[in-house]
Design a protein around this motif. Structure first.
Motif, mmCIF file in Angstrom:
data_model
loop_
_atom_site.group_PDB
_atom_site.id
_atom_site.type_symbol
_atom_site.label_atom_id
_atom_site.label_comp_id
_atom_site.label_asym_id
_atom_site.label_seq_id
_atom_site.Cartn_x
_atom_site.Cartn_y
_atom_site.Cartn_z
ATOM 1 N N PRO A 104 31.591 30.362 41.498
ATOM 2 C CA PRO A 104 31.255 31.607 42.202
ATOM 3 C C PRO A 104 31.560 32.829 41.329
ATOM 4 C CG PRO A 104 33.264 30.636 43.092
ATOM 5 C CD PRO A 104 32.740 29.674 42.067
ATOM 6 N N VAL A 105 30.777 33.894 41.536
ATOM 7 C CA VAL A 105 31.035 35.124 40.786
ATOM 8 C C VAL A 105 31.204 36.293 41.744
ATOM 9 C CG1 VAL A 105 30.015 34.730 38.526
ATOM 10 C CG2 VAL A 105 28.527 35.301 40.433
ATOM 11 N N ASP A 106 31.910 37.276 41.282
ATOM 12 C CA ASP A 106 32.137 38.468 42.078
ATOM 13 C C ASP A 106 30.965 39.437 41.857
ATOM 14 O OD1 ASP A 106 33.067 40.645 43.411
ATOM 15 O OD2 ASP A 106 34.597 41.167 41.915
ATOM 16 N N LEU A 107 29.921 39.263 42.677
ATOM 17 C CA LEU A 107 28.717 40.072 42.501
ATOM 18 C C LEU A 107 28.944 41.534 42.860
ATOM 19 C CD1 LEU A 107 25.920 37.701 43.847
ATOM 20 C CD2 LEU A 107 26.503 38.197 41.476
ATOM 21 N N ASP A 108 29.865 41.781 43.791
ATOM 22 C CA ASP A 108 30.109 43.154 44.232
ATOM 23 C C ASP A 108 30.544 44.056 43.087
ATOM 24 O OD1 ASP A 108 29.377 42.519 46.742
ATOM 25 O OD2 ASP A 108 31.417 42.281 47.516
ATOM 26 N N SER A 109 31.311 43.471 42.163
ATOM 27 C CA SER A 109 31.822 44.287 41.066
ATOM 28 C C SER A 109 30.710 44.697 40.102
ATOM 29 C CB SER A 109 32.910 43.530 40.306
ATOM 30 O OG SER A 109 32.328 42.485 39.548
ATOM 31 N N LEU A 110 29.536 44.085 40.243
ATOM 32 C CA LEU A 110 28.433 44.379 39.340
ATOM 33 C C LEU A 110 27.479 45.438 39.869
ATOM 34 C CD1 LEU A 110 27.264 40.930 37.952
ATOM 35 C CD2 LEU A 110 28.399 42.742 36.698
#
Ligand code: ZN
Length: 150
Positions: A104-110
């Motif tokens: 999983p990746v932290d999409l919000d930070s992008l």
């Protein structure tokens, strides 16, 4: 998830058809060229930096949909940011696109750049997505060299 994927694809297409900040930036003190031989993407990035802030950034070039959309999104993401923030954003972006697709990746930070996170499933396209970023960093460094992604 497939709805999100469709939305992302639409956003990528939108940036490919109508790239933001496209064109030469006359009188830009810093610029660099990037080339991705795997796909043939060619990009020139112009940056105007004043007091450690990216006052303006533009790009021109020819490339595939992913490289164009990524360059367009990159210019939007770093315009008005401090150069150190632009660097941080690059690192976060690079980390995501080169990460293991199963994790999983932290999409919000992008922010908006999240639309490109899907390229991590396609190793060949990672170079397309990161080309403009490598070129921007090279332009910021002010050496005006041509970057070739390997
Ligand atoms: Zn490409």
């Amino acid at each position: 998830m497939s709805d999100l994927r469709e939305l992302y694809q639409e956003m990528i297409l939108d940036h490919t058809r109508k790239p933001r900040n496209f064109g030469r930036l006359e009188g830009a003190a810093r610029r660099a060229q990037g080339f991705n031989p795997l796909c043939g993407d060619l990009v020139t990035v112009y940056v105007e930096v004043d007091d450690e802030v990216v006052r303006d950034v533009r790009f021109e070039g020819k490339g595939c949909a992913i490289s164009t959309a990524s360059a367009s999104l990159m210019t939007e993401a770093i315009k008005g940011k401090r150069t150190a923030q632009a660097e941080q954003l690059f690192e976060r972006f690079h980390q995501v696109v080169t990460s293991d697709p199963g994790k999983p990746v932290d999409l919000d930070s992008l922010g908006k750049l999240a639309v490109l996170a899907g390229v991590r499933e396609f190793p060949m396209r990672v170079k397309c997505a990161s080309l403009a970023w490598h070129t921007m960093r090279c332009a910021l460094a002010g050496d005006g060299e041509t970057v070739t992604t390997e």
